[in-house]
Write a protein that holds these residues in place. Structure first.
Motif, PDB file in Angstrom:
ATOM      1  N   LYS A 292       0.908  -1.340  -0.006  1.00 51.03           N
ATOM      2  CA  LYS A 292       0.099  -0.196  -0.017  1.00 51.03           C
ATOM      3  C   LYS A 292       1.050   1.057  -0.196  1.00 51.03           C
ATOM      4  O   LYS A 292       0.216   2.122  -0.576  1.00 51.03           O
ATOM      5  CB  LYS A 292      -0.880  -0.075   1.330  1.00 51.03           C
ATOM      6  CG  LYS A 292      -2.212  -1.029   1.028  1.00 51.03           C
ATOM      7  CD  LYS A 292      -2.997  -0.899   2.369  1.00 51.03           C
ATOM      8  CE  LYS A 292      -3.911  -2.225   2.174  1.00 51.03           C
ATOM      9  NZ  LYS A 292      -4.969  -2.099   3.130  1.00 51.03           N
ATOM     10  N   PHE A 293       2.613   1.103   0.297  1.00 50.55           N
ATOM     11  CA  PHE A 293       2.634   2.394   0.490  1.00 50.55           C
ATOM     12  C   PHE A 293       3.883   2.406  -0.774  1.00 50.55           C
ATOM     13  O   PHE A 293       3.895   3.960  -1.030  1.00 50.55           O
ATOM     14  CB  PHE A 293       3.789   2.057   1.295  1.00 50.55           C
ATOM     15  CG  PHE A 293       3.885   2.703   2.604  1.00 50.55           C
ATOM     16  CD1 PHE A 293       3.912   4.105   3.459  1.00 50.55           C
ATOM     17  CD2 PHE A 293       3.316   1.951   4.100  1.00 50.55           C
ATOM     18  CE1 PHE A 293       3.787   4.767   4.082  1.00 50.55           C
ATOM     19  CE2 PHE A 293       2.601   2.641   5.895  1.00 50.55           C
ATOM     20  CZ  PHE A 293       3.090   4.001   5.692  1.00 50.55           C
ATOM     21  N   ILE A 294       3.875   1.046  -1.480  1.00 43.67           N
ATOM     22  CA  ILE A 294       4.706   1.991  -2.204  1.00 43.67           C
ATOM     23  C   ILE A 294       5.008   2.488  -3.445  1.00 43.67           C
ATOM     24  O   ILE A 294       5.017   2.828  -3.845  1.00 43.67           O
ATOM     25  CB  ILE A 294       5.389   0.707  -2.908  1.00 43.67           C
ATOM     26  CG1 ILE A 294       6.441   0.751  -3.641  1.00 43.67           C
ATOM     27  CG2 ILE A 294       4.362  -0.456  -3.184  1.00 43.67           C
ATOM     28  CD1 ILE A 294       7.713   1.402  -3.145  1.00 43.67           C
ATOM     29  N   PRO A 295       3.190   2.628  -4.042  1.00 45.57           N
ATOM     30  CA  PRO A 295       2.737   3.555  -5.630  1.00 45.57           C
ATOM     31  C   PRO A 295       2.713   5.091  -4.794  1.00 45.57           C
ATOM     32  O   PRO A 295       3.126   5.466  -5.594  1.00 45.57           O
ATOM     33  CB  PRO A 295       1.430   2.687  -5.359  1.00 45.57           C
ATOM     34  CG  PRO A 295       1.070   1.763  -4.982  1.00 45.57           C
ATOM     35  CD  PRO A 295       2.762   1.579  -3.763  1.00 45.57           C
ATOM     36  N   PHE A 296       2.381   4.939  -3.682  1.00 47.44           N
ATOM     37  CA  PHE A 296       2.810   6.234  -3.560  1.00 47.44           C
ATOM     38  C   PHE A 296       4.098   7.080  -3.331  1.00 47.44           C
ATOM     39  O   PHE A 296       4.220   8.546  -3.428  1.00 47.44           O
ATOM     40  CB  PHE A 296       1.717   6.794  -2.576  1.00 47.44           C
ATOM     41  CG  PHE A 296       0.362   6.462  -2.286  1.00 47.44           C
ATOM     42  CD1 PHE A 296      -0.173   7.187  -4.020  1.00 47.44           C
ATOM     43  CD2 PHE A 296      -0.992   5.152  -2.073  1.00 47.44           C
ATOM     44  CE1 PHE A 296      -1.906   6.939  -4.124  1.00 47.44           C
ATOM     45  CE2 PHE A 296      -1.224   4.352  -2.599  1.00 47.44           C
ATOM     46  CZ  PHE A 296      -2.096   5.197  -3.335  1.00 47.44           C
TER      47      PHE A 296
END
Length: 545
Positions: A292-296
């Motif tokens: 959930k963190f990595i794309p943003f």
């Protein structure tokens, strides 16, 4: 449970509407607000003006006379270029298209993904056509991590489409938002249209190949910690970081304060990672928090570098974030989905429906100019030997990625020729919100003849040694071809330069190819355009004398 109570009904939630768009009928207000933005009004004006003009009239006779006079060694045919490529490829490169068909290749070009030959497709993954949507990206990564077989159906986001979503997709996802996944458990199909619900359903299906799950058990300390990280709405660490990024990226009134607030959030995230017993947010193994963190964070690093000159990958300030990014980039599940600074700098503004603001202290100029010089028609020309523009931590090998770029062009050359000729044709209408998207544009058939010639020079250049200041028959022939094109008139030469630049500024990562391959292609196209422009200026100078 995510199954529907009735086989013919879907209970679908929407996620990321501002990022992924929705149908006009359901979101009239958003479309109206976007249409009133000054940049969009300028695009509409330019489109109407362009449609009132005829496509460029080109005199290509001098170029065609020259091409007829030279040998295949100077300018190989498409067939000879394919043979040259195959003679240089190693076995894994030669089997790329076969692996795509079989579903064994993790790529933005893949339409099906199977993790063993006996797998039957279990999920249908509706994702954005350009592979730029972060909500789609996290679902994509999770499918790969859990090794759940899937087929891909691509759908344009509204800001790129210029028209409504396909009716078949709207039957599955009436809101029109992305992503959406239709699961098939062997007895019935059921659809989920909200990214976090999709992630939960994916994790329920089976463990990872290591035997673990990406989401902890309910009512556990680990689950409470994951909620703190990324599953507690706007209170979660991930969403609070997202909010401060958006404020810093788009805010105008208090830029210094917005930067300080964002940096404070980075320090908090870095301290959380420092406490982890492993390289990931929740320990030694990847979890749904990382996904959930990595794309943003990927988009934060890219857009802030371009618009603010802000280096998120700063080991002296945020060593644990940098370490985590490097660990994520080692994972094949993420690597094939990763984009680059240029692509994000163009893709994000229309997705968020607003403007990104440049830093008022001009810290961004060096990076912005370096990125733009390779990707856009600008007055700033890059130093081909300068490596400062390169993305950090990408594994690159010049010849391998030059061949990758050549293969992508050779495989799809007819469509690419038609696409590039739009620059000498007529703009489309209605206008898409994204500046570089023009799906309704009309090409110029006569321009395709010249684009064909200079695209072959491009491929031949990619398959040479890779030394920029090349000498020999091919480079000499390129200079002579450029002179011949210029003899057809300045308008003809500049129209073809526009077509090559049109293609160069629309090479997308990961949609079209990997970042290292894209940079090799952009540099080669820039070399061709610069050669033509130089010959045009030389002729103009000689006429003045």
């Amino acid at each position: 449970s995510y199954r529907q109570k009735k086989a013919d009904e879907f209970t679908i939630h929407s996620d990321g509407v501002g990022m992924a768009g929705a149908t006009f009928n359901k979101h009239i207000l958003g479309d109206v607000l976007r249409a009133l933005q000054p940049r969009y009004l300028v695009q509409v004006k330019e489109s109407i003006s362009g449609n009132l003009k005829s496509p460029a009239t080109l005199d290509l006779d001098p170029l065609l006379i020259y091409i007829d006079s030279i040998s295949d060694n100077a300018l190989p045919s498409w067939e000879d270029l394919e043979k040259l490529l195959k003679s240089q490829q190693i076995p894994v490169e030669k089997s790329f298209r076969d692996r795509l068909k079989m579903g064994s290749e993790h790529s933005a070009l893949a339409k099906i993904r199977k993790f063993s030959p006996s797998d039957n497709t279990f999920a249908t993954f509706y994702k954005d056509a350009a592979s730029w949507c972060p909500y789609c990206q996290k679902v994509w990564i999770a499918l790969e991590e859990k090794q759940i077989s899937y087929k891909v159906v691509v759908v344009d986001m509204n800001c790129y489409a210029g028209s409504s979503k396909p009716s078949d997709f709207l039957k599955v996802q009436p809101s029109g938002s992305l992503p959406c996944v239709v699961f098939n458990d062997g007895t019935k199909e059921f659809a989920i249209g909200e990214s976090n619900d999709i992630l939960a359903a994916i994790d329920e299906m089976k463990p990872t190949p290591k035997g673990n799950y990406l989401i902890p058990k309910e009512n556990s300390e680990e689950m409470d910690y994951m909620k703190f990280l990324c599953d507690d709405g706007r209170k979660s660490l991930e969403r609070r970081l997202f909010s401060e990024w958006m404020l810093y990226l788009t805010g105008k009134r208090k830029p210094v304060e917005y930067k300080e607030r964002y940096e404070a959030m980075l320090y908090e995230v870095d301290s959380v990672l420092a406490k982890s017993p492993g390289n990931f947010f929740m320990g030694k193994d990847i979890s749904m928090a990382d996904i959930k963190f990595i794309p943003f964070i990927e988009r934060q690093a890219a857009t802030l570098l371009y618009f603010k000159g802000f280096q998120l990958r700063n080991e002296s300030k945020w060593p644990n974030i940098v370490k985590w990014l490097r660990e994520m980039e080692k994972r094949p599940s993420y690597g094939a989905t990763k984009s680059d600074v240029y692509t994000h700098s163009r893709a994000l503004p229309p997705q968020i429906g607003g403007e990104c603001t440049f830093s008022p202290d001009n810290e961004f100029i060096t990076t912005k100019n370096s990125v733009d010089a390779y990707c856009l028609p600008t007055s700033v020309k890059p130093d081909f030997e300068d490596l400062s523009w390169r993305e950090p931590d990408w594994e690159t090998e010049g010849k391998l990625h030059r061949r990758e770029a050549a293969e992508r062009i050779l495989h799809n050359r007819e469509n690419i020729l038609k696409f590039a000729s739009r620059a000498a044709g007529k703009p489309g209408f209605p206008v898409a919100a994204a500046t570089l998207a023009d799906p309704m544009a009309l090409g110029n058939d006569s321009a395709r003849v010249a684009i064909d010639v200079f695209l072959r020079y491009t491929i031949h250049g990619l398959l040479q040694t890779g030394i920029r200041n090349k000498i020999g028959t091919s480079e000499d022939s390129l200079n002579e071809a450029a002179k011949a094109l210029v003899k057809g008139g300045d308008g003809t030469a500049l129209a073809i330069v526009d077509c090559l630049d049109y293609l160069r500024q629309r090479v997308g990562v990961p949609r079209d190819m990997s970042y290292p391959a894209a940079q090799q292609l952009r540099a080669e196209l820039l070399h061709i355009s610069t050669t033509i422009e130089s010959e045009s200026k030389a002729l103009e100078s000689s006429q003045v004398r």
